[in-house]
Design an enzyme around this catalytic site. Structure first.
Site, PDB file in Angstrom:
ATOM      1  N   ARG A 143      25.201  75.223  26.092  1.00 19.15           N
ATOM      2  CA  ARG A 143      24.645  76.576  25.987  1.00 19.15           C
ATOM      3  C   ARG A 143      25.548  77.499  25.168  1.00 19.15           C
ATOM      4  O   ARG A 143      25.080  78.432  24.533  1.00 19.15           O
ATOM      5  CB  ARG A 143      24.456  77.171  27.384  1.00 19.15           C
ATOM      6  CG  ARG A 143      23.371  76.478  28.186  1.00 19.15           C
ATOM      7  CD  ARG A 143      22.981  77.322  29.387  1.00 19.15           C
ATOM      8  NE  ARG A 143      22.006  76.607  30.192  1.00 19.15           N
ATOM      9  CZ  ARG A 143      22.300  75.938  31.303  1.00 19.15           C
ATOM     10  NH1 ARG A 143      23.547  75.886  31.739  1.00 19.15           N
ATOM     11  NH2 ARG A 143      21.358  75.319  31.981  1.00 19.15           N
ATOM     12  N   LYS A 182      29.123  61.620  37.546  1.00 19.74           N
ATOM     13  CA  LYS A 182      28.898  61.893  38.967  1.00 19.74           C
ATOM     14  C   LYS A 182      28.788  63.410  39.170  1.00 19.74           C
ATOM     15  O   LYS A 182      29.252  64.148  38.306  1.00 19.74           O
ATOM     16  CB  LYS A 182      30.029  61.311  39.792  1.00 19.74           C
ATOM     17  CG  LYS A 182      31.347  62.078  39.662  1.00 19.74           C
ATOM     18  CD  LYS A 182      32.227  61.894  40.857  1.00 19.74           C
ATOM     19  CE  LYS A 182      33.296  62.951  40.850  1.00 19.74           C
ATOM     20  NZ  LYS A 182      34.081  63.099  41.995  1.00 19.74           N
ATOM     21  N   HIS A 242      35.140  57.271  37.050  1.00 20.57           N
ATOM     22  CA  HIS A 242      36.327  57.093  36.219  1.00 20.57           C
ATOM     23  C   HIS A 242      37.410  56.278  36.927  1.00 20.57           C
ATOM     24  O   HIS A 242      38.295  55.743  36.279  1.00 20.57           O
ATOM     25  CB  HIS A 242      36.869  58.439  35.735  1.00 20.57           C
ATOM     26  CG  HIS A 242      37.527  59.264  36.786  1.00 20.57           C
ATOM     27  ND1 HIS A 242      36.846  60.173  37.540  1.00 20.57           N
ATOM     28  CD2 HIS A 242      38.807  59.311  37.209  1.00 20.57           C
ATOM     29  CE1 HIS A 242      37.680  60.740  38.382  1.00 20.57           C
ATOM     30  NE2 HIS A 242      38.878  60.246  38.211  1.00 20.57           N
ATOM     31  N   GLU A 253      45.162  64.252  47.350  1.00 22.61           N
ATOM     32  CA  GLU A 253      45.426  65.215  46.282  1.00 22.61           C
ATOM     33  C   GLU A 253      46.236  66.348  46.861  1.00 22.61           C
ATOM     34  O   GLU A 253      46.002  66.783  47.989  1.00 22.61           O
ATOM     35  CB  GLU A 253      44.112  65.750  45.710  1.00 22.61           C
ATOM     36  CG  GLU A 253      43.339  64.690  44.973  1.00 22.61           C
ATOM     37  CD  GLU A 253      42.154  65.270  44.243  1.00 22.61           C
ATOM     38  OE1 GLU A 253      42.204  66.459  43.873  1.00 22.61           O
ATOM     39  OE2 GLU A 253      41.187  64.531  44.063  1.00 22.61           O
ATOM     40  N   ASP A 301      32.101  63.795  47.537  1.00 26.18           N
ATOM     41  CA  ASP A 301      32.850  63.953  46.287  1.00 26.18           C
ATOM     42  C   ASP A 301      33.746  62.751  45.999  1.00 26.18           C
ATOM     43  O   ASP A 301      33.965  62.413  44.838  1.00 26.18           O
ATOM     44  CB  ASP A 301      33.704  65.226  46.367  1.00 26.18           C
ATOM     45  CG  ASP A 301      34.256  65.622  45.017  1.00 26.18           C
ATOM     46  OD1 ASP A 301      33.470  65.678  44.058  1.00 26.18           O
ATOM     47  OD2 ASP A 301      35.477  65.874  44.917  1.00 26.18           O
ATOM     48  N   HIS A 345      34.404  56.972  44.405  1.00 25.70           N
ATOM     49  CA  HIS A 345      35.720  56.402  44.094  1.00 25.70           C
ATOM     50  C   HIS A 345      36.235  55.447  45.186  1.00 25.70           C
ATOM     51  O   HIS A 345      36.645  54.326  44.905  1.00 25.70           O
ATOM     52  CB  HIS A 345      36.764  57.514  43.911  1.00 25.70           C
ATOM     53  CG  HIS A 345      36.383  58.544  42.902  1.00 25.70           C
ATOM     54  ND1 HIS A 345      35.671  58.235  41.770  1.00 25.70           N
ATOM     55  CD2 HIS A 345      36.627  59.876  42.835  1.00 25.70           C
ATOM     56  CE1 HIS A 345      35.486  59.329  41.057  1.00 25.70           C
ATOM     57  NE2 HIS A 345      36.055  60.340  41.682  1.00 25.70           N
ATOM     58  N   LYS A 364      42.112  66.931  50.304  1.00 24.85           N
ATOM     59  CA  LYS A 364      42.768  67.948  49.470  1.00 24.85           C
ATOM     60  C   LYS A 364      43.996  68.438  50.210  1.00 24.85           C
ATOM     61  O   LYS A 364      44.080  68.353  51.438  1.00 24.85           O
ATOM     62  CB  LYS A 364      41.817  69.127  49.252  1.00 24.85           C
ATOM     63  CG  LYS A 364      40.525  68.778  48.555  1.00 24.85           C
ATOM     64  CD  LYS A 364      40.753  68.642  47.082  1.00 24.85           C
ATOM     65  CE  LYS A 364      39.460  68.374  46.340  1.00 24.85           C
ATOM     66  NZ  LYS A 364      39.705  68.013  44.944  1.00 24.85           N
ATOM     67  N   LYS A 372      50.078  63.958  45.375  1.00 27.89           N
ATOM     68  CA  LYS A 372      48.927  63.262  44.792  1.00 27.89           C
ATOM     69  C   LYS A 372      49.258  61.773  44.752  1.00 27.89           C
ATOM     70  O   LYS A 372      50.242  61.359  44.134  1.00 27.89           O
ATOM     71  CB  LYS A 372      48.705  63.782  43.367  1.00 27.89           C
ATOM     72  CG  LYS A 372      47.560  63.134  42.611  1.00 27.89           C
ATOM     73  CD  LYS A 372      47.537  63.701  41.180  1.00 27.89           C
ATOM     74  CE  LYS A 372      46.561  62.964  40.294  1.00 27.89           C
ATOM     75  NZ  LYS A 372      45.170  63.310  40.547  1.00 27.89           N
TER      76      LYS A 372
END
Lengths: 380, 510
Positions: free
Chosen positions: B57, B168, B198, B236, B255, B260, B360, B365
């Site tokens: 856009r 996704k 990924h 994470e 998510d 994953h 989270k 990580k």
């Protein structure tokens, strides 16, 4: 943080080259390297995937540049951590002392480990043999110095030796051999290479052949559209033009085209310039020509200059228009200019050390190429 | 069959392509897709004839402004940086952009005309690879218009194939995933659809196949006779990073776990495929997903723990709780942590619990898989004080510092017969002297080559949603209620520890 490069010579003595002394020298050099690199990376990681045995020529024949092999290995090692054993035969007059037939020098080149801390050090052993007597030591020393349980690749990137059995002995201990047919310009060299390929029960890579890959892709692409591959069964003529030093690439390309299309019978024909053969299969026959051209000034290039295939009443061509581009022309590609990325020799060597699959297509191409060269047309 | 093609396919350089990125000005394009494409160009893995068409856009004054913005993305995020000026100028020359609304039929006609122009500029008609990097709600609309404008074809065209990569989240439950599959299949054959995850592009995840099936020593141990438990952690340290609105809708179960973690689980636990072709590998993954023991809705809390982070400290910084994040409702009970105890009902894994957790705002990580082997049947060393009991743990680190380590006991040098735990380490960076490629590099290249092993098939996505939907429905049946909290910087709530403690297990500290 800078990379550290350190050298040490293992002096000649009763046992001129002692593997334990070589390993001890490496340990000492690595400690020095860590200190020199600042101590932030306080441990050395020994990364080693291959034993790379490389023959380094003396400056004896055209195209034989000792530095080329050394430079090449320096570029390869960061991508393929290896123990490098370089072999060079020098005149007896260059021996450091009377009676010294062989001498080792170790060198380590250390780099910060990628992303994980530590210092990754390469291990390089230079073996200098003085005269034929010195060269006799090489095979046994290679056996003693190679890292156990890791494969060994022999890099012989210059002309094949005219005498002696060094090459054969090294091949016997190797898992892979990498050669460069571009430099095999001596009479019968490609034929000898074919013999080596046939005899050797090891995986084989030819940098000269690998350099043809981008062009092979583009040529194959000309015959991808529906109905085009069938034209290859109705070949009416092939013409290849190369630079004067690119004759081996030219004949390998012809070998590839003819072997893929199932043509293996040919005989020499008279030609006003270059080489000409008549290729036959059943009742069909067609001419194949190869010429060289030296007046293509304007760009730095060595290899195939143009290819023209006449097949099924259609014409398919590939022309090198500058250092990085070729023009394609076919019923489906009208005057189409595309980038033809060449590969650095170091990238080719890294690729040659990758998959060890036997390349049957190469074997077929080389067999036809050497067949073409065995005819009288080649030496006219 | 073109005889000149023989032996060339393994070179992995795709045919001429035009890649059309819907969402071409977005964050994913800037941070991941363009940097991956640039790196592929730098490594000379792109075809000599290649173009990119960004579609989004955003309006740019001209295409050079778009190119400059993408260059900034590459300068910041490409694996091989800084960007090489000469290479970039060639790469950017065939980078185009079209501003459009995704529901505007006229825009797709313009797009078609541009793509035909590009074909002419390139000199040959090229394969078209569409990339849906837009919000999932736009996918059906884009598919509809691509069909309407005849920009896609289900027919097999050897010279001008169309393929699509779909980002996704692929649905938000079983029903929506099935609906999206139906929509995509109106326009594409299944073999033209590349559902991307990924994680499957990560070298260590792929190495799980090599590790398990390329070595003779591990697979005989890979079963309930020798393995006591398996833990998969995807932690994470960041919070929702400005995506509070999205996270409120999705939650971490959707998510992370559905895609994953389940992909990692599949590669860790599936049976050996008969070959590495895409269907053989994906058949085994689907079989594994279908072997997951169903959740009993009334007892969901016994095998699934959800929680939400409260304010705390992570990596030396004070960080707010989830409910204080922008875009998050003050009374939200959306999960930012989930831990699952899964049982796989097949002969290989009959009694072995698979513990999965993702969250989270964890201390750091890290993504890893750890396989804990059963103890030696008879304790010879330090039987009195248990100093001889060193657990054998094989850990596959997916990120960061990709590698594999084996934890085992070794005699401490000296007169006493005592054992101490030691690690045997393999690290990608040092063993191969180079860093592994970014996941998107590998996956985009595979899609261009038409290799779909590392992409997710329709039945695979539906099988994973089938399991996740059970959990979602069980939670929904519980009504809105407070869920456990954990302070940011902790490894999770006590309830998750308790879930393992019942079996005498404990979460490892990655």
């Amino acid at each position: 943080m800078s990379a550290a490069e350190l050298r040490q010579t293992i002096l000649a003595g009763e046992a001129p080259v002692d593997p334990a002394a070589v390993d001890a020298a490496f340990s000492g050099l690595w400690r020095q390297a860590v200190e020199r690199m600042g101590g932030a990376n306080s441990h050395v990681v020994r990364a080693c995937l291959w034993n790379l045995v490389a023959h380094v020529p003396v400056q004896a024949a055209p195209g034989e540049e000792p530095e080329r092999v050394v430079r090449l290995l320096e570029q390869v090692i960061p991508a393929v951590p290896s123990r490098v054993i370089r072999l060079q035969t020098l005149p007896p007059s260059q021996a450091p002392a009377a009676g010294v037939e062989v001498q080792a020098r170790v060198r380590t080149h250390c780099l910060p480990g990628p992303g994980v801390g530590g210092t990754v050090c390469a291990e390089e052993v230079d073996l200098s043999g003085y005269g034929a007597a010195g060269e006799f030591h090489f095979p046994a020393l290679v056996r003693a110095l190679r890292v156990p349980d890791l494969p060994m690749a022999l890099l012989w990137l210059n002309a094949l030796p005219r005498e002696g059995t060094l090459l054969e002995q090294l091949i016997a201990d190797s898992d892979r051999i990498v050669v460069d047919s571009h430099f095999l310009t001596g009479e019968g060299d490609l034929m000898r290479l074919l013999e080596v390929v046939r005899k050797a029960r090891l995986s084989f890579a030819d940098l000269g052949w690998m350099r043809l890959t981008p062009a092979r892709y583009l040529i194959a692409k000309l015959f991808d559209p529906p109905g085009q591959a069938e034209k290859l069964q109705a070949l009416e003529g092939i013409r290849v033009e190369t630079t004067p030093d690119g004759r081996n690439e030219g004949v390998l390309l012809l070998g590839w085209l003819l072997s893929r299309c199932g043509y293996r019978e040919f005989k020499a024909e008279a030609a006003p310039a270059g080489h000409r053969w008549r290729v036959r299969r059943g009742n069909r026959s067609f001419p194949v020509e190869m010429t060289t051209r030296g007046d293509f000034a304007g760009f730095d290039y060595d290899g195939i200059l143009s290819l023209a295939i006449q097949a099924g009443n259609e014409r398919y061509t590939l022309d090198q228009v500058d250092q990085e581009h070729v023009a394609l022309d076919s019923p489906h590609h009208r005057h189409h200019k595309v980038a033809l990325h060449g590969w650095e020799d170091s990238e080719l060597v890294v690729a040659a050390l990758g998959s060890g699959e036997a390349d049957a297509v190469y074997g077929d191409a080389l067999a036809v190429a050497t067949g073409l060269m065995e005819t009288e047309a080649w030496n006219r | 069959m073109n005889p000149l093609r023989q032996g060339l396919l393994k070179e992995r350089i795709p045919d001429a392509q035009v890649m059309i990125i819907f969402g071409g000005s977005g964050d994913l394009a800037k941070r991941k897709l363009l940097p991956a494409l640039y790196t592929l160009a730098r490594e000379r893995l792109l075809p000599a004839t290649f173009a990119i068409m960004g579609v989004a856009r955003n309006e740019y004054e001209n295409e050079d402004v778009y190119r400059n913005e993408m260059r900034q993305g590459c300068d910041t995020f490409a694996r091989r940086r800084p960007v090489d000026d000469a290479l970039w100028s060639g790469f950017a020359r065939t980078m185009y952009y079209q501003s459009q609304e995704f529901d505007d039929p006229a825009a797709y006609k313009r797009l078609k005309a541009r793509l035909e122009e590009i074909d002419k500029e390139l000199g040959i008609p090229a394969h078209r690879l569409y990339y849906f990097a837009t919000p999932p709600s736009t996918f059906p609309m884009i598919v509809e218009h691509l069909m309407g404008s005849k920009l896609v074809s289900r027919a097999y065209e050897p010279w001008t194939r169309t393929r699509v990569i779909v980002e996704k989240p692929f649905g938000r439950d079983l029903e929506s995933a099935q609906a999206l599959n139906r929509k995509l299949k109106q326009a594409f054959r299944e073999s033209q659809i590349y559902r991307i995850d990924h994680y499957l592009g990560k070298e260590t995840v792929q190495n799980m196949l090599a590790f398990r099936f390329g070595n003779g020593i591990f697979e005989p141990l890979w079963n309930q006779r020798h393995v006591e438990q398996v833990q998969i952690t995807a932690a994470e340290s960041v919070g929702v990073e400005g995506r509070g609105g999205y996270f409120e809708e999705a939650g971490i179960l959707r998510d992370m776990v559905q895609n994953h973690l389940f992909q990692i689980l599949c590669l860790t636990a599936m049976e050996p495929p008969v070959s590495l072709d895409s269907d053989s590998v994906r058949d085994e993954k689907v079989k594994l997903l279908r072997s997951l023991r169903p959740i009993v809705p009334e007892r969901v809390d016994e095998s699934v723990v959800r929680a939400q982070y409260a304010a705390g400290h992570v990596l030396g910084r004070h960080v707010p709780g989830y409910r204080q994040e922008p875009g998050v409702a003050p009374g939200s009970v959306r999960e930012t942590y989930v831990a699952l105890r899964l049982m796989i009902d097949n002969w290989r894994w009959g009694s072995v619990p698979f513990y999965l957790r993702t969250a989270k705002r964890m201390p750091k990580k890290v993504t890893d898989i750890s396989i804990r082997f059963r103890d030696a049947p008879h304790l010879l060393f330090g039987a009195g004080d248990h100093r001889g009991q060193v657990p054998n743990v094989l850990t596959v680190r997916v990120q960061p510092d990709e590698g594999i380590s084996l934890h085992f006991g070794s005699k401490i040098p000296g007169p006493a017969m005592e054992l101490a735990p030691v690690n045997m380490e393999f690290r990608y960076g040092t063993s191969f002297g180079k860093e592994p490629p970014e996941a998107y590099e590998r996956l985009i290249l595979d899609a261009m080559l038409g290799e779909s092993t590392l992409f997710i098939r329709d039945d695979e996505t539906e099988a994973s949603w089938q399991f996740i939907t059970q959990v979602l429905q069980a939670w929904e049946a519980q009504g809105k209620r407070e869920i456990p909290v954990y302070p940011a910087g902790a490894w999770g709530p006590e309830e998750a520890d308790a879930m393992l403690a019942g079996a005498g297990h404990a979460w490892r500290q990655p």
